[in-house]
Motif scaffolding. Sequence first.
Motif, PDB file in Angstrom:
ATOM      1  N   ILE A  17       0.833  -1.207   0.000  1.00  0.00           N
ATOM      2  CA  ILE A  17       0.000   0.000   0.000  1.00  0.00           C
ATOM      3  C   ILE A  17       0.868   1.259   0.000  1.00  0.00           C
ATOM      4  N   PHE A  18       2.048   1.184   0.623  1.00  0.00           N
ATOM      5  CA  PHE A  18       2.973   2.325   0.590  1.00  0.00           C
ATOM      6  C   PHE A  18       3.475   2.543  -0.837  1.00  0.00           C
ATOM      7  N   ALA A  19       3.875   1.455  -1.502  1.00  0.00           N
ATOM      8  CA  ALA A  19       4.354   1.556  -2.884  1.00  0.00           C
ATOM      9  C   ALA A  19       3.272   2.105  -3.804  1.00  0.00           C
ATOM     10  N   GLN A  20       2.040   1.663  -3.626  1.00  0.00           N
ATOM     11  CA  GLN A  20       0.946   2.147  -4.467  1.00  0.00           C
ATOM     12  C   GLN A  20       0.725   3.638  -4.263  1.00  0.00           C
ATOM     13  N   GLU A  21       0.827   4.103  -3.027  1.00  0.00           N
ATOM     14  CA  GLU A  21       0.640   5.534  -2.789  1.00  0.00           C
ATOM     15  C   GLU A  21       1.780   6.350  -3.378  1.00  0.00           C
ATOM     16  N   VAL A  22       2.988   5.810  -3.368  1.00  0.00           N
ATOM     17  CA  VAL A  22       4.099   6.480  -4.052  1.00  0.00           C
ATOM     18  C   VAL A  22       3.778   6.615  -5.533  1.00  0.00           C
ATOM     19  N   ARG A  23       3.256   5.558  -6.128  1.00  0.00           N
ATOM     20  CA  ARG A  23       2.921   5.587  -7.553  1.00  0.00           C
ATOM     21  C   ARG A  23       1.783   6.564  -7.851  1.00  0.00           C
ATOM     22  N   ARG A  24       0.866   6.724  -6.925  1.00  0.00           N
ATOM     23  CA  ARG A  24      -0.248   7.651  -7.134  1.00  0.00           C
ATOM     24  C   ARG A  24       0.177   9.091  -6.903  1.00  0.00           C
ATOM     25  N   TYR A  25       0.876   9.322  -5.799  1.00  0.00           N
ATOM     26  CA  TYR A  25       1.128  10.682  -5.330  1.00  0.00           C
ATOM     27  C   TYR A  25       2.215  11.404  -6.125  1.00  0.00           C
ATOM     28  N   TYR A  26       3.324  10.711  -6.374  1.00  0.00           N
ATOM     29  CA  TYR A  26       4.443  11.363  -7.041  1.00  0.00           C
ATOM     30  C   TYR A  26       4.323  11.241  -8.560  1.00  0.00           C
ATOM     31  N   PRO A  27       4.895  12.197  -9.314  1.00  0.00           N
ATOM     32  CA  PRO A  27       4.741  12.197 -10.776  1.00  0.00           C
ATOM     33  C   PRO A  27       5.603  11.151 -11.469  1.00  0.00           C
TER      34      PRO A  27
ATOM     35  N   THR B 173      -8.797  13.908  -0.295  1.00  0.00           N
ATOM     36  CA  THR B 173      -7.549  14.643  -0.042  1.00  0.00           C
ATOM     37  C   THR B 173      -6.417  14.150  -0.953  1.00  0.00           C
ATOM     38  N   PRO B 174      -6.573  14.301  -2.288  1.00  0.00           N
ATOM     39  CA  PRO B 174      -5.606  13.725  -3.235  1.00  0.00           C
ATOM     40  C   PRO B 174      -4.205  14.294  -3.135  1.00  0.00           C
ATOM     41  N   ASP B 175      -4.061  15.506  -2.560  1.00  0.00           N
ATOM     42  CA  ASP B 175      -2.744  16.119  -2.484  1.00  0.00           C
ATOM     43  C   ASP B 175      -2.046  15.838  -1.165  1.00  0.00           C
ATOM     44  N   GLN B 176      -2.551  14.841  -0.438  1.00  0.00           N
ATOM     45  CA  GLN B 176      -1.882  14.370   0.771  1.00  0.00           C
ATOM     46  C   GLN B 176      -1.405  12.936   0.552  1.00  0.00           C
ATOM     47  N   PHE B 177      -0.248  12.620   1.133  1.00  0.00           N
ATOM     48  CA  PHE B 177       0.331  11.277   1.010  1.00  0.00           C
ATOM     49  C   PHE B 177      -0.268  10.397   2.103  1.00  0.00           C
ATOM     50  N   GLN B 178      -1.114   9.446   1.711  1.00  0.00           N
ATOM     51  CA  GLN B 178      -1.830   8.596   2.669  1.00  0.00           C
ATOM     52  C   GLN B 178      -1.906   7.154   2.147  1.00  0.00           C
ATOM     53  N   PRO B 179      -0.895   6.337   2.418  1.00  0.00           N
ATOM     54  CA  PRO B 179      -0.908   4.952   1.940  1.00  0.00           C
ATOM     55  C   PRO B 179      -2.147   4.169   2.365  1.00  0.00           C
ATOM     56  N   GLU B 180      -2.687   4.488   3.527  1.00  0.00           N
ATOM     57  CA  GLU B 180      -3.832   3.721   4.044  1.00  0.00           C
ATOM     58  C   GLU B 180      -5.047   3.795   3.130  1.00  0.00           C
TER      59      GLU B 180
END
Length: 416
Positions: A276-286, A328-335
């Motif tokens: 879930i952390f890796a997926q949030e990295v893929r979503r959040y960062y360009p 809150t798409p502009d916040q980093f939230q793996p959960e």
Amino acid sequence: MNKEVPHDKGLDNSLSLYQEGYQFIQNRRERYDSELFTAHLLGQNTICMSGEEAAKLFYNTELFQREGAVPKRVQKSLFGIGGVQALDGKEHDHRKKLFLSMMTPKEAKKLGELVLGKWEACITEWEQAEHIVLFEEARKVLLRTACEWAGVPLNEKDIAEKADDFTSLVDAFGAIGPRHWKGRRARTKLDEWAGSLIEGVREGKLEVKEGTPLYTIAFHYDLEGKLLDTHTAAVELNNVLRPIIAIAVFITFEGLALYEHPQYRTHLTTDLEREIFAQEVRRYYPFGPFLGAKARKDFRWRECDFKEGQLVILDLYGTNHDADIWETPDQFQPERFRKWNGSLYNFIPQGGGDAATGHRCPGEGITIEIMKATLDFLANKIDYEVPEQDMSFSLVKMPTLPASGFIMDHIHRKVL
């Protein structure tokens, strides 16, 4: 042009695209309060779209094709001429099966295990180093991993040059001027290198294990029962290696995410938490900014007339930051990925749709496994410090990366 559909003013909006980068479509979506608008890009009237419903439309193969959509400058650098990305119909399906056969979940797991071993082999050297740059180390580790897995012989003395060439292919995607031409030169060099490997295997001069990507591509037959010509086979071999090495960008952002959100470090002891952390990295960062296709025929959608042959661009970055999809798409939230619905169209860092039947990247599973293995290494295998540096990244430069490449120092093996 329909009066109901917003049109971006100006004779040509290409300069604005280069000036605004990842946020070009997103900015206009907010300006016009519309998920689609038209603009004059690359010398043609273009429809730009963003959001989950737009992605569903974009990946409808009855309405859109990829042939002719990828600019020649991108084919001559990032993808290569004749690669699977620009194919359609039965030819695309047949070539895509080649990639799917090599990129199974089992092979993805194998790559994750390989890369973890390569990372651990770096520790002794890093302990003696004043500092290391994560991006530079990642692309070398990933090159070694990709070549070992693919059955590609690699001389240690060539690693730095090859890693730089593969990085140049990716860096040329949204570039003009020197960066683009560097990517073009790298494409020529890498295709010649891969072509010599293909010929060596076919002629029996290079022994390679059956079932490895190098062997599989060398003896792949097209729909007419012919072996791929040497150049096309070389392009496809590099289309296996290049995306793996490009994961260095995601890995660098993983390092940044761990630094910016240290509260998650102690969570990364299980496979699920790392995923879930890796997926949030893929979503959040360009990563990828957008993709293009062409309309197969005339049709109408949401008061907009799509014309046969018209260029259509789907916003990847904006869809991954769409407030209609993500809270809150502009916040980093793996959960948030604990309850993600698994849609093929609302989370599209490497494209959308079904990888088996469409144009979604078949190596997405490989990306996730390599990112998970790297998180395990960074969080659980080593301790390190992060010195003062410029970790900012531009949303104008495509693709982008933290300016420093993420510097680490005082590295040592973690004592359990």
